[in-house]
Design a protein around this motif. Structure first.
Motif, short mmCIF file in Angstrom:
data_model
loop_
_atom_site.label_atom_id
_atom_site.label_comp_id
_atom_site.label_asym_id
_atom_site.label_seq_id
_atom_site.Cartn_x
_atom_site.Cartn_y
_atom_site.Cartn_z
N LEU A 1 44.43 40.34 35.55
CA LEU A 1 44.57 40.26 34.09
C LEU A 1 43.29 39.70 33.47
CD1 LEU A 1 46.11 40.20 31.35
CD2 LEU A 1 46.88 37.90 32.01
N TYR A 2 42.78 38.61 34.03
CA TYR A 2 41.57 38.00 33.47
C TYR A 2 40.38 38.95 33.55
CZ TYR A 2 44.47 33.78 33.85
OH TYR A 2 45.48 32.88 33.74
N GLN A 3 40.30 39.71 34.63
CA GLN A 3 39.22 40.70 34.74
C GLN A 3 39.38 41.78 33.66
OE1 GLN A 3 39.65 41.66 38.99
NE2 GLN A 3 37.57 40.89 39.27
N ARG A 4 40.60 42.25 33.44
CA ARG A 4 40.84 43.26 32.40
C ARG A 4 40.49 42.71 31.02
NH1 ARG A 4 45.59 43.96 35.23
NH2 ARG A 4 46.85 43.03 33.56
N MET A 5 40.64 41.41 30.85
CA MET A 5 40.35 40.77 29.57
C MET A 5 38.84 40.53 29.40
SD MET A 5 43.50 40.27 28.25
CE MET A 5 42.93 39.40 26.86
N GLY A 6 38.04 40.85 30.41
CA GLY A 6 36.59 40.73 30.30
C GLY A 6 36.01 39.48 30.91
N LEU A 7 36.81 38.68 31.62
CA LEU A 7 36.27 37.50 32.27
C LEU A 7 35.67 37.91 33.62
CD1 LEU A 7 38.51 36.34 30.23
CD2 LEU A 7 38.17 34.27 31.52
N HIS A 8 34.68 37.15 34.05
CA HIS A 8 33.94 37.45 35.27
C HIS A 8 34.03 36.27 36.21
CE1 HIS A 8 32.14 40.69 32.92
NE2 HIS A 8 31.95 39.78 31.98
N GLU A 9 34.05 36.58 37.51
CA GLU A 9 34.05 35.53 38.52
C GLU A 9 32.69 34.84 38.53
OE1 GLU A 9 34.53 35.08 43.34
OE2 GLU A 9 35.74 36.62 42.32
N VAL A 10 32.73 33.52 38.48
CA VAL A 10 31.50 32.72 38.50
C VAL A 10 31.30 32.14 39.89
CG1 VAL A 10 30.37 30.66 37.54
CG2 VAL A 10 31.73 32.15 36.05
N THR A 11 32.36 31.56 40.44
CA THR A 11 32.27 30.93 41.75
C THR A 11 33.67 30.74 42.31
OG1 THR A 11 31.27 29.08 42.97
CG2 THR A 11 32.34 28.53 40.90
N SER B 1 34.71 33.21 33.73
CA SER B 1 34.11 32.93 32.44
C SER B 1 33.94 34.21 31.64
CB SER B 1 32.75 32.26 32.63
OG SER B 1 32.09 32.06 31.39
N SER B 2 33.95 34.05 30.34
CA SER B 2 33.67 35.20 29.46
C SER B 2 32.18 35.49 29.39
CB SER B 2 34.22 34.93 28.05
OG SER B 2 33.61 33.78 27.49
N ARG B 3 31.36 34.57 29.87
CA ARG B 3 29.91 34.81 29.88
C ARG B 3 29.62 35.93 30.88
NH1 ARG B 3 26.16 29.90 30.92
NH2 ARG B 3 26.69 29.63 28.76
N PRO B 4 28.89 36.94 30.43
CA PRO B 4 28.55 38.02 31.36
C PRO B 4 27.77 37.47 32.55
CG PRO B 4 27.96 38.61 29.10
CD PRO B 4 28.36 37.15 29.10
N PRO B 5 27.95 38.09 33.72
CA PRO B 5 27.20 37.62 34.89
C PRO B 5 25.71 37.74 34.66
CG PRO B 5 28.66 39.47 35.46
CD PRO B 5 28.79 39.22 33.99
N ARG B 6 24.99 36.80 35.22
CA ARG B 6 23.54 36.79 35.07
C ARG B 6 22.94 37.92 35.89
NH1 ARG B 6 20.76 31.68 37.17
NH2 ARG B 6 19.41 33.00 38.35
N SER B 7 22.03 38.62 35.30
CA SER B 7 21.32 39.68 36.02
C SER B 7 19.96 39.15 36.42
CB SER B 7 21.13 40.90 35.12
OG SER B 7 22.37 41.41 34.75
#
Length: 158
Positions: A124-134, A146-152
């Motif tokens: 659900l959180y992934q569908r909502m646009g959250l990304h795994e940080v750690t 986090s809702s912050r996009p992953p760092r590239s």
């Protein structure tokens, strides 16, 4: 349309919140640690904070609980639990979308932790646009999102 509301938790909501936690999270807790009723009651007694928790209502009836921490650089979703009778109906998604909009307006990120075994919530959180940080905790049992996009990071060139 279902009417979703929030009301402040009161001391009288303590047992309701414990039973809700058992219904909503009991299987996940059992999978990781096993369910120890006494230990879980002690944990709940320490964690229950009516001044900081809210009760989620659906069409006027209690359906879950929400604990949000407004931190200096983020909105932290400390806990959202819906009774299984109310899961899968878009209630959590509506609440999370509201938090995402609030975080964007304030120039902040929405962050949360989810148990790795709770694959439904993680999806659900992934569908909502959250990304795994750690991943963290004993045996990486929790996933920080986090809702912050992953760092590239730029690809190193040789």
């Amino acid at each position: 349309m279902t009417a979703i509301g929030l009301r402040p938790a009161t001391a009288a909501d303590g047992e309701y919140c414990f039973q809700l936690h058992k219904a909503a999270m009991g299987a996940h807790i059992t999978q990781i640690w096993g369910w120890d009723e006494h230990a879980q009651r002690c944990f709940h007694t320490r964690a229950f904070s009516p001044s900081r928790w809210q009760i989620i209502t659906v069409d006027g009836a209690d359906a879950g609980m929400l604990h949000i921490e407004h931190r200096p650089v983020e909105i932290y979703l400390a806990r959202i639990e819906l009774h299984p009778d109310h899961q899968g109906r878009g209630i959590g998604s509506r609440l999370i979308r509201t938090l995402l909009r609030q975080a964007r307006r304030q120039g902040q990120d929405l962050t949360l932790d989810v148990l790795a075994v709770n694959q439904r919530a993680h999806a659900l959180y992934q569908r909502m646009g959250l990304h795994e940080v750690t991943r963290h905790g004993e045996n990486n049992i929790k996933i920080r999102m986090s809702s912050r996009p992953p760092r590239s990071d730029p690809i190193p060139r040789s």
